[in-house]
Design a protein around this motif. Structure first.
Motif, PDB file in Angstrom:
ATOM      1  N   PHE A  36       0.648  -1.160  -0.070  1.00 52.71           N
ATOM      2  CA  PHE A  36      -0.126   0.609   0.045  1.00 52.71           C
ATOM      3  C   PHE A  36       0.802   0.728  -0.089  1.00 52.71           C
ATOM      4  O   PHE A  36       1.677   1.354   0.860  1.00 52.71           O
ATOM      5  CB  PHE A  36      -1.125  -0.528   1.287  1.00 52.71           C
ATOM      6  N   ALA A  37       0.278   2.460  -0.690  1.00 51.36           N
ATOM      7  CA  ALA A  37       1.103   3.506  -1.465  1.00 51.36           C
ATOM      8  C   ALA A  37       0.950   4.557   0.491  1.00 51.36           C
ATOM      9  O   ALA A  37       1.710   4.945   0.852  1.00 51.36           O
ATOM     10  CB  ALA A  37       0.545   4.027  -2.044  1.00 51.36           C
TER      11      ALA A  37
ATOM     12  N   MET B 241     -17.816  -3.712  -4.866  1.00 54.95           N
ATOM     13  CA  MET B 241     -17.276  -2.760  -5.512  1.00 54.95           C
ATOM     14  C   MET B 241     -15.908  -4.045  -6.283  1.00 54.95           C
ATOM     15  O   MET B 241     -15.192  -3.814  -7.437  1.00 54.95           O
ATOM     16  CB  MET B 241     -16.198  -1.754  -4.886  1.00 54.95           C
ATOM     17  N   ASN B 242     -15.779  -4.948  -5.256  1.00 53.71           N
ATOM     18  CA  ASN B 242     -14.443  -5.743  -5.640  1.00 53.71           C
ATOM     19  C   ASN B 242     -14.843  -7.068  -6.819  1.00 53.71           C
ATOM     20  O   ASN B 242     -14.605  -7.058  -7.621  1.00 53.71           O
ATOM     21  CB  ASN B 242     -13.601  -7.068  -5.158  1.00 53.71           C
ATOM     22  N   GLN B 243     -16.518  -7.112  -6.732  1.00 56.13           N
ATOM     23  CA  GLN B 243     -17.496  -8.065  -7.568  1.00 56.13           C
ATOM     24  C   GLN B 243     -17.685  -7.464  -9.089  1.00 56.13           C
ATOM     25  O   GLN B 243     -17.258  -8.473 -10.046  1.00 56.13           O
ATOM     26  CB  GLN B 243     -18.526  -8.721  -7.200  1.00 56.13           C
ATOM     27  N   LYS B 244     -17.874  -5.808  -8.872  1.00 60.41           N
ATOM     28  CA  LYS B 244     -17.711  -5.302 -10.118  1.00 60.41           C
ATOM     29  C   LYS B 244     -16.633  -4.713 -10.891  1.00 60.41           C
ATOM     30  O   LYS B 244     -16.153  -4.978 -12.345  1.00 60.41           O
ATOM     31  CB  LYS B 244     -18.650  -3.678  -9.569  1.00 60.41           C
ATOM     32  N   TYR B 245     -15.682  -4.371 -10.368  1.00 59.24           N
ATOM     33  CA  TYR B 245     -14.163  -4.145 -10.285  1.00 59.24           C
ATOM     34  C   TYR B 245     -12.743  -4.456 -10.268  1.00 59.24           C
ATOM     35  O   TYR B 245     -12.036  -4.464 -11.170  1.00 59.24           O
ATOM     36  CB  TYR B 245     -14.480  -1.843 -10.508  1.00 59.24           C
ATOM     37  N   ARG B 246     -13.646  -5.488 -10.058  1.00 54.15           N
ATOM     38  CA  ARG B 246     -12.040  -6.238  -9.702  1.00 54.15           C
ATOM     39  C   ARG B 246     -10.433  -5.680  -9.110  1.00 54.15           C
ATOM     40  O   ARG B 246      -9.683  -5.480  -9.948  1.00 54.15           O
ATOM     41  CB  ARG B 246     -11.609  -6.701 -10.895  1.00 54.15           C
ATOM     42  N   VAL B 247     -10.810  -4.629  -7.996  1.00 51.35           N
ATOM     43  CA  VAL B 247     -10.216  -3.855  -7.337  1.00 51.35           C
ATOM     44  C   VAL B 247      -8.978  -4.769  -7.121  1.00 51.35           C
ATOM     45  O   VAL B 247      -8.425  -5.901  -6.948  1.00 51.35           O
ATOM     46  CB  VAL B 247     -10.678  -3.308  -6.249  1.00 51.35           C
ATOM     47  N   GLU B 248      -7.465  -3.760  -7.082  1.00 49.96           N
ATOM     48  CA  GLU B 248      -6.295  -4.610  -7.525  1.00 49.96           C
ATOM     49  C   GLU B 248      -6.134  -4.319  -5.630  1.00 49.96           C
ATOM     50  O   GLU B 248      -6.234  -3.963  -5.206  1.00 49.96           O
ATOM     51  CB  GLU B 248      -5.609  -4.029  -8.469  1.00 49.96           C
ATOM     52  N   ILE B 249      -4.776  -5.257  -5.681  1.00 43.49           N
ATOM     53  CA  ILE B 249      -4.428  -5.357  -3.778  1.00 43.49           C
ATOM     54  C   ILE B 249      -3.461  -3.607  -4.055  1.00 43.49           C
ATOM     55  O   ILE B 249      -3.052  -3.551  -4.640  1.00 43.49           O
ATOM     56  CB  ILE B 249      -3.381  -6.471  -3.420  1.00 43.49           C
ATOM     57  N   GLY B 250      -3.592  -2.570  -3.080  1.00 45.14           N
ATOM     58  CA  GLY B 250      -3.023  -1.675  -3.012  1.00 45.14           C
ATOM     59  C   GLY B 250      -4.154  -0.926  -2.946  1.00 45.14           C
ATOM     60  O   GLY B 250      -3.563   0.393  -2.563  1.00 45.14           O
ATOM     61  N   ASN B 251      -5.238  -1.438  -3.221  1.00 43.89           N
ATOM     62  CA  ASN B 251      -5.729   0.324  -2.735  1.00 43.89           C
ATOM     63  C   ASN B 251      -7.598   0.335  -1.949  1.00 43.89           C
ATOM     64  O   ASN B 251      -7.145  -0.275  -1.409  1.00 43.89           O
ATOM     65  CB  ASN B 251      -6.819   0.119  -4.778  1.00 43.89           C
ATOM     66  N   TYR B 252      -7.116   1.614  -2.156  1.00 47.72           N
ATOM     67  CA  TYR B 252      -8.579   1.669  -0.733  1.00 47.72           C
ATOM     68  C   TYR B 252      -9.822   2.932  -1.827  1.00 47.72           C
ATOM     69  O   TYR B 252      -9.470   2.840  -2.655  1.00 47.72           O
ATOM     70  CB  TYR B 252      -8.099   3.397  -0.232  1.00 47.72           C
ATOM     71  N   ILE B 253     -10.835   2.074  -1.196  1.00 47.48           N
ATOM     72  CA  ILE B 253     -12.177   2.446  -2.061  1.00 47.48           C
ATOM     73  C   ILE B 253     -12.976   3.245  -0.652  1.00 47.48           C
ATOM     74  O   ILE B 253     -12.619   3.371   0.171  1.00 47.48           O
ATOM     75  CB  ILE B 253     -12.942   1.059  -2.066  1.00 47.48           C
ATOM     76  N   PHE B 254     -12.495   4.473  -1.565  1.00 48.91           N
ATOM     77  CA  PHE B 254     -13.590   5.558  -0.615  1.00 48.91           C
ATOM     78  C   PHE B 254     -15.145   5.648  -1.271  1.00 48.91           C
ATOM     79  O   PHE B 254     -15.332   5.389  -2.413  1.00 48.91           O
ATOM     80  CB  PHE B 254     -12.746   6.787  -0.764  1.00 48.91           C
TER      81      PHE B 254
ATOM     82  N   ALA C 134     -11.278   4.292  -6.237  1.00 47.47           N
ATOM     83  CA  ALA C 134     -10.580   3.817  -5.789  1.00 47.47           C
ATOM     84  C   ALA C 134      -9.251   4.046  -6.026  1.00 47.47           C
ATOM     85  O   ALA C 134      -9.126   3.972  -7.421  1.00 47.47           O
ATOM     86  CB  ALA C 134     -10.588   1.605  -6.254  1.00 47.47           C
ATOM     87  N   ALA C 135      -8.057   4.207  -5.209  1.00 47.73           N
ATOM     88  CA  ALA C 135      -7.207   4.376  -5.508  1.00 47.73           C
ATOM     89  C   ALA C 135      -5.743   4.332  -4.561  1.00 47.73           C
ATOM     90  O   ALA C 135      -6.395   4.118  -3.291  1.00 47.73           O
ATOM     91  CB  ALA C 135      -7.164   6.267  -5.165  1.00 47.73           C
ATOM     92  N   LYS C 136      -4.874   4.564  -4.611  1.00 48.08           N
ATOM     93  CA  LYS C 136      -3.582   4.024  -3.575  1.00 48.08           C
ATOM     94  C   LYS C 136      -3.240   5.958  -3.012  1.00 48.08           C
ATOM     95  O   LYS C 136      -3.169   4.693  -1.271  1.00 48.08           O
ATOM     96  CB  LYS C 136      -2.578   4.155  -4.997  1.00 48.08           C
ATOM     97  N   LYS C 137      -3.403   6.580  -3.359  1.00 47.10           N
ATOM     98  CA  LYS C 137      -3.554   8.002  -1.643  1.00 47.10           C
ATOM     99  C   LYS C 137      -4.694   8.374  -1.814  1.00 47.10           C
ATOM    100  O   LYS C 137      -5.214   9.084  -3.556  1.00 47.10           O
ATOM    101  CB  LYS C 137      -1.696   8.729  -2.176  1.00 47.10           C
ATOM    102  N   ILE C 138      -4.732   9.412  -1.218  1.00 44.07           N
ATOM    103  CA  ILE C 138      -5.557  10.766  -0.846  1.00 44.07           C
ATOM    104  C   ILE C 138      -5.128  11.471   0.052  1.00 44.07           C
ATOM    105  O   ILE C 138      -4.491  11.334   0.487  1.00 44.07           O
ATOM    106  CB  ILE C 138      -6.635  10.197   0.273  1.00 44.07           C
ATOM    107  N   SER C 139      -4.991  13.065  -0.473  1.00 39.42           N
ATOM    108  CA  SER C 139      -4.220  13.920  -0.156  1.00 39.42           C
ATOM    109  C   SER C 139      -5.740  15.205  -0.428  1.00 39.42           C
ATOM    110  O   SER C 139      -6.150  14.971  -1.425  1.00 39.42           O
ATOM    111  CB  SER C 139      -2.623  14.504  -0.212  1.00 39.42           C
TER     112      SER C 139
END
Length: 136
Positions: A2-3, A89-102, A117-122
């Motif tokens: 995770f980033a 969301m994982n069923q719909k988009y197959r989110v890769e490990i390392g992403n957070y879902i906001f 879904a993204a690796k970082k937020i600021s």
């Protein structure tokens, strides 16, 4: 892997929500959306094109969204998706490990309609909210 750590993500989310809790209202739109970054910009009045906050999602994986909306000041603006939402969301988009879902709460919707879904937020505060005092 995770980033950002989940603690770092939650701290950024807390700061964003604290800032927005001091605002009476906020309109949002996407100002940038590409494979490298998604930027949500908030304004008290979008017709002025003067933003007061930018929220950046780095290395986005997916976004499910409206394009223009009003924040729901009665709810927490942004938070991490719960377990049930993550499964959907994982069923719909197959989110890769390392992403957070906001998820983002929006006025007029019972459940958040925006997921990113993204690796970082600021975020960057461009202007502090005006606090008006009512005189009696």
């Amino acid at each position: 892997m995770f980033a950002m750590s989940v603690d770092e993500v939650n701290l950024e989310i807390k700061k964003i929500n604290t800032y927005l809790s001091r605002c009476l209202w906020m309109d949002f739109e996407f100002c940038r959306m590409d494979a490298g970054q998604i930027v949500l910009s908030g304004s008290i009045d979008l017709s002025s094109n003067e933003y007061v906050i930018d929220i950046k999602f780095e290395e986005p994986y997916f976004v499910s969204t409206l394009f223009l909306w009003h924040a729901d000041s009665a709810k927490v603006f942004i938070e991490l998706a719960n377990t049930d939402e993550i499964i959907v969301m994982n069923q719909k988009y197959r989110v890769e490990i390392g992403n957070y879902i906001f998820k983002v709460s929006v006025e007029g919707f019972e459940n958040p309609p925006i997921f990113i879904a993204a690796k970082k937020i600021s975020f960057k505060i461009l202007e502090e909210p005006s606090i008006s005092v009512e005189h009696t």
